[in-house]
Design a protein around this motif. Structure first.
Motif, PDB file in Angstrom:
ATOM      1  N   LEU A  35       0.998  -1.325   0.018  1.00 35.21           N
ATOM      2  CA  LEU A  35       0.091   0.105  -0.085  1.00 35.21           C
ATOM      3  C   LEU A  35       0.839   1.207   0.027  1.00 35.21           C
ATOM      4  N   LEU A  36       1.704   1.185   0.736  1.00 32.32           N
ATOM      5  CA  LEU A  36       2.729   2.270   0.865  1.00 32.32           C
ATOM      6  C   LEU A  36       4.218   1.975   1.408  1.00 32.32           C
ATOM      7  N   ALA A  37       5.376   2.380   0.690  1.00 33.23           N
ATOM      8  CA  ALA A  37       6.510   2.010   1.201  1.00 33.23           C
ATOM      9  C   ALA A  37       7.458   3.283   1.283  1.00 33.23           C
ATOM     10  N   HIS A  38       8.363   3.238   2.048  1.00 35.51           N
ATOM     11  CA  HIS A  38       9.318   4.493   2.000  1.00 35.51           C
ATOM     12  C   HIS A  38      10.431   4.150   2.615  1.00 35.51           C
ATOM     13  N   GLY A  39      11.701   4.510   1.996  1.00 38.63           N
ATOM     14  CA  GLY A  39      12.860   4.091   2.343  1.00 38.63           C
ATOM     15  C   GLY A  39      13.926   3.423   1.202  1.00 38.63           C
ATOM     16  N   GLY A  40      14.743   2.536   1.709  1.00 36.54           N
ATOM     17  CA  GLY A  40      15.636   1.919   1.122  1.00 36.54           C
ATOM     18  C   GLY A  40      16.047   0.675   1.539  1.00 36.54           C
ATOM     19  N   LEU A  41      17.022   0.109   0.942  1.00 39.55           N
ATOM     20  CA  LEU A  41      17.690  -1.121   1.430  1.00 39.55           C
ATOM     21  C   LEU A  41      17.945  -1.523   2.754  1.00 39.55           C
ATOM     22  N   SER A  42      18.413  -0.330   3.509  1.00 39.72           N
ATOM     23  CA  SER A  42      18.971  -0.653   4.956  1.00 39.72           C
ATOM     24  C   SER A  42      17.938   0.055   5.993  1.00 39.72           C
ATOM     25  N   GLY A  44      13.676   1.824   6.417  1.00 43.03           N
ATOM     26  CA  GLY A  44      12.444   2.279   5.960  1.00 43.03           C
ATOM     27  C   GLY A  44      11.090   1.448   6.364  1.00 43.03           C
ATOM     28  N   TYR A  45      10.193   1.776   5.921  1.00 44.65           N
ATOM     29  CA  TYR A  45       8.736   1.191   6.471  1.00 44.65           C
ATOM     30  C   TYR A  45       7.837   0.755   5.173  1.00 44.65           C
ATOM     31  N   ALA A  46       6.920  -0.009   5.478  1.00 45.23           N
ATOM     32  CA  ALA A  46       6.011  -0.348   4.625  1.00 45.23           C
ATOM     33  C   ALA A  46       4.770  -0.717   5.077  1.00 45.23           C
ATOM     34  N   LEU A  47       3.623  -0.338   4.517  1.00 50.26           N
ATOM     35  CA  LEU A  47       2.402  -0.812   4.981  1.00 50.26           C
ATOM     36  C   LEU A  47       1.609  -1.630   3.699  1.00 50.26           C
ATOM     37  N   HIS A  48       1.266  -2.846   4.164  1.00 51.78           N
ATOM     38  CA  HIS A  48       1.128  -3.612   2.978  1.00 51.78           C
ATOM     39  C   HIS A  48       0.180  -4.639   3.480  1.00 51.78           C
ATOM     40  N   LEU A  49      -0.490  -5.462   2.391  1.00 56.52           N
ATOM     41  CA  LEU A  49      -1.526  -6.650   2.765  1.00 56.52           C
ATOM     42  C   LEU A  49      -0.473  -7.809   2.867  1.00 56.52           C
ATOM     43  N   LYS A  50      -0.951  -8.636   3.663  1.00 49.48           N
ATOM     44  CA  LYS A  50      -0.139 -10.004   3.524  1.00 49.48           C
ATOM     45  C   LYS A  50      -1.049 -11.251   3.770  1.00 49.48           C
ATOM     46  N   VAL A  54      -3.452  -6.649   7.393  1.00 52.07           N
ATOM     47  CA  VAL A  54      -2.810  -5.468   7.296  1.00 52.07           C
ATOM     48  C   VAL A  54      -1.573  -5.673   8.122  1.00 52.07           C
ATOM     49  N   ALA A  55      -0.419  -5.430   7.248  1.00 53.22           N
ATOM     50  CA  ALA A  55       1.076  -5.567   8.107  1.00 53.22           C
ATOM     51  C   ALA A  55       1.674  -4.136   7.949  1.00 53.22           C
ATOM     52  N   PHE A  56       2.392  -3.825   9.113  1.00 52.29           N
ATOM     53  CA  PHE A  56       3.273  -2.838   8.892  1.00 52.29           C
ATOM     54  C   PHE A  56       4.540  -3.184   9.312  1.00 52.29           C
ATOM     55  N   LEU A  57       5.692  -2.936   8.501  1.00 54.73           N
ATOM     56  CA  LEU A  57       7.114  -3.345   8.675  1.00 54.73           C
ATOM     57  C   LEU A  57       7.997  -2.208   8.602  1.00 54.73           C
ATOM     58  N   VAL A  58       9.038  -2.468   9.517  1.00 57.53           N
ATOM     59  CA  VAL A  58       9.995  -1.018   9.746  1.00 57.53           C
ATOM     60  C   VAL A  58      11.272  -1.779   9.847  1.00 57.53           C
ATOM     61  N   ARG A  59      12.268  -1.418   9.012  1.00 59.40           N
ATOM     62  CA  ARG A  59      13.712  -1.734   8.962  1.00 59.40           C
ATOM     63  C   ARG A  59      14.603  -0.767   9.469  1.00 59.40           C
ATOM     64  N   THR A  60      15.278  -0.821  10.451  1.00 65.74           N
ATOM     65  CA  THR A  60      16.141   0.368  10.980  1.00 65.74           C
ATOM     66  C   THR A  60      17.558  -0.106  11.049  1.00 65.74           C
ATOM     67  N   ASP A  64      19.109  -8.016   7.007  1.00 66.18           N
ATOM     68  CA  ASP A  64      17.857  -8.544   7.109  1.00 66.18           C
ATOM     69  C   ASP A  64      16.950  -8.576   8.365  1.00 66.18           C
ATOM     70  N   SER A  65      17.428  -7.493   9.237  1.00 65.39           N
ATOM     71  CA  SER A  65      16.674  -7.384  10.457  1.00 65.39           C
ATOM     72  C   SER A  65      15.478  -6.228  10.268  1.00 65.39           C
ATOM     73  N   PHE A  66      14.157  -6.685  10.649  1.00 67.87           N
ATOM     74  CA  PHE A  66      13.217  -5.903  10.737  1.00 67.87           C
ATOM     75  C   PHE A  66      12.271  -6.403  11.497  1.00 67.87           C
ATOM     76  N   THR A  67      11.284  -5.342  12.103  1.00 67.00           N
ATOM     77  CA  THR A  67      10.176  -5.607  12.815  1.00 67.00           C
ATOM     78  C   THR A  67       8.743  -5.545  12.175  1.00 67.00           C
ATOM     79  N   GLU A  68       7.951  -6.561  12.284  1.00 65.13           N
ATOM     80  CA  GLU A  68       6.623  -6.400  11.519  1.00 65.13           C
ATOM     81  C   GLU A  68       5.402  -6.645  12.451  1.00 65.13           C
TER      82      GLU A  68
END
Length: 84
Positions: A35-42, A44-50, A54-60, A64-68
């Motif tokens: 639905l929305l993604a902002h950021g890059g490889l290292s 960012g975040y994404a709001l998506h359907l999985k 509904v899922a919200f993913l954050v990579r900081t 390959d580490s992220f929180t969803e």
């Protein structure tokens, strides 16, 4: 924004270290979609359907580490979504 549109990086919101809210209304039969993604490889975040949820993913950081966070219930029909 409409599907397929993109912002130049200079025009994108600068949210690093800040609280923010994303909200939208969706109506789709797709069960997996970005639905929305902002950021890059290292970072960012994404709001998506999985699988219909509904899922919200954050990579900081690199790697390959992220929180969803994923909703327990699937959405159907028209739905208002907010990630706070």
């Amino acid at each position: 924004m409409k599907p397929g549109e993109a912002l130049d990086s200079a025009d994108a919101p600068q949210v690093s270290g800040k609280a923010f809210t994303i909200s939208c209304t969706v109506e789709t039969t797709q069960r997996d979609a970005i639905l929305l993604a902002h950021g890059g490889l290292s970072a960012g975040y994404a709001l998506h359907l999985k699988a219909g949820h509904v899922a919200f993913l954050v990579r900081t950081g690199g790697g390959d580490s992220f929180t969803e966070i994923i909703t327990p219930a699937e959405i159907t029909g028209r739905a208002r979504i907010a990630a706070v």
